[in-house]
Enzyme design. Structure first.
Site, PDB file in Angstrom:
ATOM      1  N   LYS A 121       0.837  -1.199   0.000  1.00  0.00           N
ATOM      2  CA  LYS A 121       0.000   0.000   0.000  1.00  0.00           C
ATOM      3  C   LYS A 121       0.877   1.255   0.000  1.00  0.00           C
ATOM      4  O   LYS A 121       0.710   2.145  -0.827  1.00  0.00           O
ATOM      5  CB  LYS A 121      -0.928   0.007   1.219  1.00  0.00           C
ATOM      6  CG  LYS A 121      -1.934   1.140   1.192  1.00  0.00           C
ATOM      7  CD  LYS A 121      -2.550   1.397   2.530  1.00  0.00           C
ATOM      8  CE  LYS A 121      -1.641   2.252   3.369  1.00  0.00           C
ATOM      9  NZ  LYS A 121      -2.186   2.629   4.671  1.00  0.00           N
ATOM     10  N   ASP A 139      -6.279   0.549   0.736  1.00  0.00           N
ATOM     11  CA  ASP A 139      -6.333   0.684   2.193  1.00  0.00           C
ATOM     12  C   ASP A 139      -7.694   0.200   2.675  1.00  0.00           C
ATOM     13  O   ASP A 139      -8.464  -0.384   1.911  1.00  0.00           O
ATOM     14  CB  ASP A 139      -6.054   2.142   2.614  1.00  0.00           C
ATOM     15  CG  ASP A 139      -7.227   3.069   2.277  1.00  0.00           C
ATOM     16  OD1 ASP A 139      -8.161   2.629   1.556  1.00  0.00           O
ATOM     17  OD2 ASP A 139      -7.211   4.225   2.732  1.00  0.00           O
TER      18      ASP A 139
END
Ligand code: SF4
Length: 244
Positions: A121, A139
């Site tokens: 991420k 996320d």
């Protein structure tokens, strides 16, 4: 899961609802965005943005941060939470940048995820926003929103990233993530504000859970919808709003 054509239609509508969606972290260099993204774990972008101006003044680059001590760094990042672990991660990440990349942030996923404290991420955030390499960070907001609407179907962020990347052209990857994050923060919150949502008509969760509850029917769980995305909202504000 919706086919690519429908996924793109959903994203077009969401982009119209959230024009100009972008990361809300403040940064000037890839290094600064890398630091800010690591700090944003379990924190808010607003909180991180309060901390980083002084931090970036004191530690201008990876070489400076690599020489920091936890005792000096921890008080500066204390308010972002998990400050001891974050201080350790930042110092080790900076040391690895200096040792392996001459202090520069590498523009490759493989190299970035080798750095201490950097996962997919974080790497995708930095690649997509600061290095011009398409990336689709997943996320908790992207995970929740994409599963609810039905444009992805998994609890696993890596699988959701693959599903969205397969449906969306590369040049839209970063914008897609930013748009879904903003939608998750403003509208499709854990208790979603469905009455304000541009994709209510396309959303599996609205059709199978919220609308059914509005009609006094038991919610249906869409096939394979992850438990986190399908959390019950019977009697929530969103359902009351949808009834209006
Ligand atoms: S309709 Fe409701 S659950 Fe579906 S995306 Fe919009 S806000 Fe989220």
């Amino acid at each position: 899961m919706k086919p690519a054509r429908e996924t793109l239609e959903v994203l077009d509508k969401l982009e119209s609802q959230h024009p100009g969606a972008d990361t809300e972290l403040h940064y000037k260099t890839p290094f600064q965005l890398l630091v800010a993204t690591i700090l944003s774990a379990q924190s808010t972008d607003a909180r991180v943005n309060m901390v980083t101006p002084a931090l970036f003044k004191r530690y201008r680059d990876a070489r400076a941060l690599a020489k920091a001590t936890p005792a000096a760094l921890e008080p500066q990042i204390h308010s972002t939470g998990f400050f001891r672990a974050k201080a350790r991660a930042l110092i080790r990440m900076a040391q690895a940048l200096v040792k392996q990349h001459g202090g520069e942030v590498p523009a490759s996923m493989d190299a970035l995820v080798e750095l201490p404290g950097v996962g997919r991420k974080t790497a995708n955030v930095v690649l997509g926003h600061a290095l011009g390499v398409p990336g689709l960070p997943v996320d908790r907001h992207v995970l929740r929103v994409a599963n609810r609407i039905g444009i992805a179907e998994s609890d696993d962020p890596v699988v959701v990233e693959q599903q969205l990347c397969a449906a969306v052209p590369k040049e839209r990857w970063t914008r897609t993530s930013d748009t879904l994050i903003l939608h998750g923060r403003r509208i499709c919150r854990p208790k979603p504000l469905c009455d304000q949502c541009a994709v209510r008509d396309e959303c599996d969760y609205f059709r199978l859970v919220v609308a059914r509850a509005r009609d006094g029917k038991a919610p249906k769980k869409p096939k394979k919808m992850p438990a986190k995305a399908a959390a019950p909202h019977r009697g929530s504000k969103s359902i009351r709003a949808a009834r209006r």
